[in-house]
Design an enzyme around this catalytic site. Structure first.
Site, PDB file in Angstrom:
ATOM      1  N   GLU A 132      84.691  20.069 -98.916  1.00  0.00           N
ATOM      2  CA  GLU A 132      83.850  21.266 -98.994  1.00  0.00           C
ATOM      3  C   GLU A 132      84.761  22.503 -99.068  1.00  0.00           C
ATOM      4  O   GLU A 132      85.714  22.602 -98.304  1.00  0.00           O
ATOM      5  CB  GLU A 132      82.937  21.363 -97.769  1.00  0.00           C
ATOM      6  CG  GLU A 132      81.861  22.410 -97.923  1.00  0.00           C
ATOM      7  CD  GLU A 132      80.848  22.377 -96.771  1.00  0.00           C
ATOM      8  OE1 GLU A 132      79.664  22.627 -97.013  1.00  0.00           O
ATOM      9  OE2 GLU A 132      81.263  22.097 -95.630  1.00  0.00           O
ATOM     10  N   GLY A 267      85.885  22.451 -87.575  1.00  0.00           N
ATOM     11  CA  GLY A 267      85.492  21.626 -86.443  1.00  0.00           C
ATOM     12  C   GLY A 267      85.211  20.206 -86.877  1.00  0.00           C
ATOM     13  O   GLY A 267      85.630  19.247 -86.227  1.00  0.00           O
ATOM     14  N   ALA A 268      84.491  20.059 -87.993  1.00  0.00           N
ATOM     15  CA  ALA A 268      84.126  18.736 -88.488  1.00  0.00           C
ATOM     16  C   ALA A 268      83.567  18.888 -89.900  1.00  0.00           C
ATOM     17  O   ALA A 268      83.351  20.002 -90.385  1.00  0.00           O
ATOM     18  CB  ALA A 268      83.101  18.080 -87.568  1.00  0.00           C
ATOM     19  N   GLU A 270      80.651  16.871 -92.654  1.00  0.00           N
ATOM     20  CA  GLU A 270      79.516  15.951 -92.676  1.00  0.00           C
ATOM     21  C   GLU A 270      79.559  14.924 -93.798  1.00  0.00           C
ATOM     22  O   GLU A 270      78.527  14.588 -94.381  1.00  0.00           O
ATOM     23  CB  GLU A 270      78.213  16.741 -92.770  1.00  0.00           C
ATOM     24  CG  GLU A 270      77.973  17.489 -94.077  1.00  0.00           C
ATOM     25  CD  GLU A 270      78.432  18.927 -94.093  1.00  0.00           C
ATOM     26  OE1 GLU A 270      77.918  19.702 -94.901  1.00  0.00           O
ATOM     27  OE2 GLU A 270      79.318  19.270 -93.284  1.00  0.00           O
ATOM     28  N   ASN A 271      80.711  14.366 -94.120  1.00  0.00           N
ATOM     29  CA  ASN A 271      80.760  13.324 -95.136  1.00  0.00           C
ATOM     30  C   ASN A 271      79.753  12.224 -94.798  1.00  0.00           C
ATOM     31  O   ASN A 271      79.708  11.741 -93.669  1.00  0.00           O
ATOM     32  CB  ASN A 271      82.163  12.710 -95.203  1.00  0.00           C
ATOM     33  CG  ASN A 271      83.248  13.753 -95.252  1.00  0.00           C
ATOM     34  OD1 ASN A 271      83.239  14.647 -96.082  1.00  0.00           O
ATOM     35  ND2 ASN A 271      84.204  13.649 -94.341  1.00  0.00           N
ATOM     36  N   HIS A 301      75.591  18.305 -84.695  1.00  0.00           N
ATOM     37  CA  HIS A 301      75.534  19.162 -85.888  1.00  0.00           C
ATOM     38  C   HIS A 301      75.811  18.332 -87.143  1.00  0.00           C
ATOM     39  O   HIS A 301      75.058  18.397 -88.126  1.00  0.00           O
ATOM     40  CB  HIS A 301      76.568  20.281 -85.737  1.00  0.00           C
ATOM     41  CG  HIS A 301      76.679  21.210 -86.904  1.00  0.00           C
ATOM     42  ND1 HIS A 301      76.235  22.513 -86.871  1.00  0.00           N
ATOM     43  CD2 HIS A 301      77.211  21.046 -88.146  1.00  0.00           C
ATOM     44  CE1 HIS A 301      76.471  23.095 -88.031  1.00  0.00           C
ATOM     45  NE2 HIS A 301      77.070  22.216 -88.826  1.00  0.00           N
ATOM     46  N   GLU A 302      76.895  17.558 -87.112  1.00  0.00           N
ATOM     47  CA  GLU A 302      77.236  16.753 -88.286  1.00  0.00           C
ATOM     48  C   GLU A 302      76.205  15.660 -88.531  1.00  0.00           C
ATOM     49  O   GLU A 302      75.888  15.344 -89.684  1.00  0.00           O
ATOM     50  CB  GLU A 302      78.633  16.151 -88.124  1.00  0.00           C
ATOM     51  CG  GLU A 302      79.735  17.152 -87.850  1.00  0.00           C
ATOM     52  CD  GLU A 302      79.749  18.327 -88.811  1.00  0.00           C
ATOM     53  OE1 GLU A 302      79.501  18.124 -90.016  1.00  0.00           O
ATOM     54  OE2 GLU A 302      80.006  19.460 -88.360  1.00  0.00           O
ATOM     55  N   HIS A 305      73.275  16.954 -90.382  1.00  0.00           N
ATOM     56  CA  HIS A 305      73.571  17.109 -91.813  1.00  0.00           C
ATOM     57  C   HIS A 305      73.264  15.839 -92.605  1.00  0.00           C
ATOM     58  O   HIS A 305      73.084  15.914 -93.831  1.00  0.00           O
ATOM     59  CB  HIS A 305      75.049  17.439 -92.008  1.00  0.00           C
ATOM     60  CG  HIS A 305      75.375  18.898 -91.951  1.00  0.00           C
ATOM     61  ND1 HIS A 305      74.689  19.842 -92.673  1.00  0.00           N
ATOM     62  CD2 HIS A 305      76.368  19.567 -91.287  1.00  0.00           C
ATOM     63  CE1 HIS A 305      75.227  21.034 -92.447  1.00  0.00           C
ATOM     64  NE2 HIS A 305      76.237  20.898 -91.612  1.00  0.00           N
TER      65      HIS A 305
END
Length: 853
Positions: A132, A267-268, A270-271, A301-302, A305
Site C-alpha cells: 500500500e 503499525g500493520a 491488511e494483506n 483493525h486489520e 479490513h
C-alpha cells in the site's frame, strides 16, 4: 531505489475502462540458483489473464531491475521501451488476453515492495512485502490499482529451511531442481493487488484453529522466546466471533496468518489472509497495559479490513478515509464488546481524537472525503483526518442512525458488493435503507468540509432550595475552523456531574439530542440542578471541541482526578489540553493541573498521553524564561515524585520513569537514573530490563553523563536488531557539535540507510536539553529537504521532512524562513509537510505569548 510511477486517478479510470483483470499466475524465485537466498535481486514472472476493449491499448506496471521478456497473446513484445515510471505499453489488445512477463525484481531496505532484512543475531535473511499504496508492481508485473481485482495463484521457490506465506493456503511443497523448495499456494478469491502478500524466511510459527479457520502467528526466530501467542490467539478468536456476529458474513479468505516482521514502516497492513505487523509488537521487555491495548486495537483493525477493504474495496483512493476510518471504528467497538479492554473508547477519545484535532487545525487540513488526484497525494494522506477524524465521524454516524441500524446497513453493503468495489455512495444507500434517515445532507456537512466546530453550553441559573437550577440552557455551535465556517448536525449528549456520597464526581443526569445550527435549546435540562460540572459531548458521541463553562473549568482544574469514570475524565483532559494549544489556558496552568491530576489517573493510556502533553507544554508552549527557570525543574520533580509514589512495579511507575528520561534534567535526577540503571541505588519495584536500560542510558547520554564507552557496552550486551536501533538512537543523542554534524550528514546524504536506522537516528537527533546544538540546522533544513525529497522514495523522504523540521526553533524567523521556502518550486506533497511544521511553530509562538501574559 527506483521511483514508482505517480498514477493519476484519470489514468486509473481510463485503464479500468479498457481492461478487466481475471487472474494472475505469479512465479517467484528467491534463491541464488543453488538453494541459498538471493542477495540483491530475484526472478519474477506474471501471467495475467484479462479482458479488454478489442483493438485498444494500455500499459502494465513494473518497478525493478528490468524486464527479461514479455509476450501478449503469443506475440513477443519489445521490452526496450519499458521504464519504471511509465511501465510497458500494450497495444492491439484482444477481447480476451494473456500477458506473460518475466522480470528481475530488486529487494529494498525501505519497507516498500519486497523488504530484505538480515538478522544480526544469526545472519538469517527475512523478507516481507508491503504494497500500500501501490507497490505490488515492485514484486510482480501487474495493473496496480484497487479496482482491477483478480484471483491470484502464487508459486515461490525459496531456501529449504524457510517458511513462505502468501494470501492463499499452502497446497504443496516440493524440492526445487536447483536446490531449495517450491511452495505452491491455493488460488485466492478476487482481491486488489495492494493486499496481496509474500513473506519468507526462517520465521518461527505457532499454529491454532478457530471456527473453521486455520490460524498462524509468525516472528523472527531470535524473537520467538518473547512471542505471547496465546494472548494474540485469544484476541484473534474474540475478533472473529464479534465480526461474524456484527457483519453477518463469514471471514472470506480461508486461513488467517499474522506475521510480525522487522523494520516495518507502519503499525500493520491488511494483506488478505496474511496480515503483517511491526515486530515491535513482540514485546521483549516489560510494557504497560496501554501498549497491550493498542496492539489489540491494531489486531482488530486489520481484521476488520478483511471485510471493509479486502472483501469490499474502494474503487480509488478517494475513499481511503472510509477504508481506514471504518477499521479504526470497528476495532474499538470490538475491543469494548469482545475483549478485556472495555474502556477502549476512553483511549480512542484521548489518543485518536487528539491526533485528529491536531491534524484538522493545520493549514493542510482537508475534507474527510479528500480529492485524491494521484498517488503522490495519497501517500501523504495517511493522516489524522483519514484515520481518526473519519473514525470519530463514523461513531457520530452510528449514533445518528442508530447502532443496530448501522450494523444492518453494513450487512447489506457487504452482501451486495462482496469481492467487488464500492464507493461511499453505496454505503450511504445501504444505511439510508436500514435507518430511514436521509444522509445526503449529513454526508455533505461532515465529509466535504474541513475543521472543527466548538460547542459550548450557554445557560442561566437561579437558586432554589439551596441549589442552583437551570432556568435556560442552550448549546452554542461555532462555525468550523479552519474552514468555511460550516455548522454541522451533531448527535451528542450533555452530562451533569456532582459529588456522590464518597465525594467523587459522578454523572447524575444525561440528555441526548440532535444539535443543528448556531443555537439549540435543551429544554430537558431546565429545572435541573446545575451540579459541579456540565460536560458537553458526554460519552464522546460527536467530533468537536467541547468548551467548559467557567465554573466547570474550575471544577476540572481543582478536581480532575476525582471524576469517577474514565471517559468523562479523559474528555476533561482533552478539553483543557485543547484550551492550552489554543492559547486560552496558560501552559504553566496546564502543567500545574497535570501535576495534581496524574497522581490519581488509573488509565495507562490516558496517563501516557498526558505525560507527553506535559512535556510539550513546557518544551513548546511555555514562555522560555519560565520554562528554563521553573518549568523544566517542576516537570522533572513531578515525574520523579510520581515514579516514587506510584505502586512499585506498576504501569504508572514505568510510565513516569520513561517520561522522566525524555525530560530536561538536573544533576540530582541524572545521578538517580545512573543508580537505577547500574543497580547501585535501585528504585523499588522498577525492573531495569533491556529496553528500559537503553532508555535510562539515553537520558544520561543526552546530558553528557554517559558516552560512547557506555553505548558500546550496551550494544555488546544487546547484539540484536533492536539493540542496533537503540544504539543508533542513543548515539544520535551525544551532545557535541561534531556528533550532531555526523548524524545530520548521514540522515541527509546516506540514501542507502535502512528505514529503521533512519527512524532511530531522527528520534535521537533533537532533545530538549540540546536546543543550542540544534540551532545550525534550522536554516540548513530548508536548504536540503528538497534534495532529499527528490532522491528518496516517498515513505523515506516523508520521515526526514517531518522528523527533522526545526520544531526546536520556536522563533518568528523560523516561520519567515518556512514561508520564504514555500515560495519556491517544490512538490505539493513536500510543501504540505513543511506547512504543517510551520503551523506547529506558529501555534507554539501564540501559546508562549499567552503563557507570558
Amino acid at each position: 531505489m527506483a521511483q514508482a510511477p505517480n498514477l493519476t486517478r484519470d489514468q486509473a479510470r481510463e485503464r479500468s475502462a479498457t481492461v478487466g483483470t481475471t487472474s494472475y499466475d505469479i512465479v517467484i524465485d528467491l534463491t541464488d540458483g543453488r538453494g541459498g537466498p538471493s542477495e540483491r535481486s530475484y526472478r519474477t514472472r506474471a501471467t495475467i489473464a484479462f479482458t479488454a476493449t478489442a483493438g485498444a491499448g494500455t500499459f502494465v506496471d513494473f518497478v525493478g531491475e528490468g524486464l527479461t521478456s514479455a509476450e501478449l497473446n503469443g506475440r513477443a513484445l519489445d521490452v526496450a521501451g519499458w521504464t519504471s515510471t511509465d511501465g510497458l505499453t500494450l497495444d492491439g489488445l484482444a477481447a480476451q488476453n494473456e500477458l506473460v512477463i518475466e522480470a528481475v525484481g530488486l529487494y529494498t531496505n525501505t519497507g516498500e515492495g519486497l523488504h530484505r532484512f538480515v538478522d544480526p543475531v544469526d545472519g538469517a535473511v527475512y523478507l516481507y512485502s508491503q504494497f500500500e499504496t501501490a507497490d505490488a508492481k515492485r514484486l510482480y508485473p501487474c495493473f496496480d490499482q484497487p479496482d482491477l481485482k483478480a484471483r491470484f495463484t502464487v508459486t515461490v521457490t525459496a531456501p529449504a529451511d524457510w517458511q513462505v506465506v502468501a494470501n492463499g493456503a499452502t497446497v504443496s511443497r516440493e524440492p526445487a531442481p536447483g536446490g531449495g523448495t517450491v511452495h505452491a499456494f491455493a488460488t485466492t478469491e478476487p482481491m486488489s493487488t495492494y493486499v496481496t502478500a509474500l513473506v519468507a524466511g526462517p520465521y518461527h510459527v505457532v499454529r491454532d484453529h478457530h471456527d473453521g479457520i486455520d490460524l498462524g502467528i509468525f516472528c523472527r526466530t531470535s524473537l520467538a522466546q518473547y512471542l505471547d501467542a496465546d494472548r494474540l490467539f485469544t484476541q484473534t478468536k474474540q475478533g472473529f466471533d464479534f465480526f461474524h456476529r456484527a457483519f453477518g458474513v463469514r471471514y472470506p479468505f480461508g486461513k488467517y496468518d499474522q506475521l510480525f516482521v522487522p523494520e516495518f514502516n507502519a503499525g500493520a497492513m491488511e494483506n488478505a489472509g496474511a496480515v503483517t505487523f511491526r515486530e515491535e509488537y513482540v514485546f521483549r521487555s516489560r510494557v504497560t497495559r496501554y501498549q497491550y491495548e493498542r496492539r489489540c486495537e491494531t489486531v482488530l483493525h486489520e481484521m476488520a479490513h478483511m471485510w471493509f477493504g479486502d472483501l469490499v474495496t474502494m474503487r480509488w483512493w478517494d475513499d481511503l478515509w472510509l477504508n481506514e476510518s471504518f477499521a479504526t471504528w470497528a476495532s474499538v467497538v470490538a475491543q469494548v464488546d469482545a475483549t478485556e479492554y472495555a474502556a477502549a473508547w476512553t483511549t480512542f477519545a484521548n489518543v485518536e481524537k487528539s491526533w485528529a484535532y491536531v491534524q484538522d487545525q493545520l493549514p493542510s487540513t482537508h475534507p474527510i472525503a479528500a480529492d485524491m488526484v494521484d498517488l503522490a497525494a495519497v501517500e501523504v494522506n495517511f493522516d489524522g483526518i483519514t484515520y481518526a477524524k473519519g473514525a470519530s465521524v463514523l461513531k457520530q454516524l452510528a449514533a445518528y442512525v442508530g447502532y443496530e441500524e448501522f450494523l444492518a446497513g453494513l450487512r447489506d453493503y457487504f452482501a451486495a458488493h462482496a469481492f467487488g468495489n464500492a464507493t461511499l455512495t453505496d454505503l450511504l444507500d445501504a444505511l439510508e435503507r436500514t435507518s430511514g434517515r436521509d444522509l445526503r445532507a449529513w454526508a455533505k456537512a461532515w465529509l466535504q468540509t474541513t475543521g472543527l466546530n466548538t460547542i459550548s453550553a450557554d445557560f442561566d441559573v437561579e437558586r432554589a432550595d439551596g441549589r442552583e437550577v437551570f432556568t435556560r440552557f442552550e448549546l452554542v455551535q461555532s462555525g468550523a475552523e479552519p474552514g468555511a465556517g460550516e455548522r454541522r448536525p451533531h448527535r451528542l449528549a450533555v452530562g451533569l456531574y456532582d459529588r456522590d456520597e464518597k465525594g467523587r464526581l459522578t454523572r447524575v443526569h444525561r440528555v441526548e439530542l440532535d444539535v443543528t445550527g448556531e443555537r439549540t435549546p435543551v429544554p430537558d435540562l431546565v429545572g435541573r440542578p446545575r451540579g459541579a460540572l456540565v460536560l458537553v459531548n458526554d460519552d464522546d458521541l460527536t467530533y468537536c471541541k467541547a468548551r467548559l463553562d467557567p465554573a466547570s473549568l474550575e471544577t476540572a482544574i481543582a478536581a480532575i482526578g476525582e471524576v469517577a469514570e474514565s471517559l468523562p475524565r479523559t474528555l476533561l483532559w482533552s478539553a483543557v489540553w485543547e484550551m492550552t494549544r489554543d492559547a486560552l489556558m496558560r501552559a504553566r496552568d496546564f502543567i500545574a493541573l497535570a501535576a495534581r491530576g496524574l497522581v490519581t489517573e488509573d488509565q495507562a493510556g490516558v496517563l501516557q498521553r498526558v505525560l507527553m502533553q506535559l512535556q510539550a507544554a513546557v518544551g513548546s508552549y511555555a514562555e522560555p524564561g519560565w520554562a528554563e527557570s521553573t518549568g523544566w525543574p517542576t516537570v522533572a520533580r513531578t515525574l520523579r515524585e510520581l515514579a516514587s509514589s506510584a505502586e512499585a512495579g506498576s504501569d504508572t511507575q514505568l510510565s513516569a520513569v520513561q517520561a522522566l528520561c525524555a525530560a530536561k534534567l538536573g544533576p540530582d535526577q541524572l545521578s538517580e537514573i545512573a543508580g537505577w540503571r547500574d543497580g547501585s541505588a535501585p528504585l523499588p519495584g522498577l525492573t531495569v530490563d533491556t529496553d528500559l536500560s537503553w532508555t535510562l542510558l539515553g537520558a544520561l547520554v543526552a546530558h553528557g553523563a554517559a558516552g560512547e564507552a557506555e553505548i558500546e557496552a550496551a550494544e555488546q550486551a544487546d547484539p540484536t536488531a533492536s539493540g542496533q536501533r537503540r544504539a543508533t538512537q542513543v548515539r544520535a543523542l551525544i551532545p557535541t557539535a561534531e556528533n550532531k554534524a555526523a548524524v545530520w550528514d548521514r540522515l541527509i546524504n546516506d540514501d542507502a540507510m535502512a528505514n529503521a536506522l533512519q527512524d532511530a537516528a531522527i528520534a535521537g537527533f533533537s532533545h530538549p536539553a540540546q536546543r543550542e546544538l540544534m540551532t545550525p540546522y534550522t536554516e540548513t533544513y530548508f536548504d536540503v529537504v528538497g534534495q532529499v525529497w527528490e532522491r528518496r522514495s516517498s515513505e523515506v523522504a516523508q520521515k526526514v521532512a517531518v522528523g527533522l523540521f526545526p520544531r526546536w526553533a520556536v522563533e518568528p524567523s523560523t516561520v519567515d524562513r518556512a514561508l520564504a521556502w514555500a515560495e519556491g518550486d517544490h512538490p505539493t506533497a513536500l510543501k504540505r509537510l513543511v506547512s504543517e511544521g510551520r503551523a506547529g511553530v506558529e501555534r507554539a509562538l501564540r501559546a508562549r505569548a499567552a503563557d507570558a501574559g
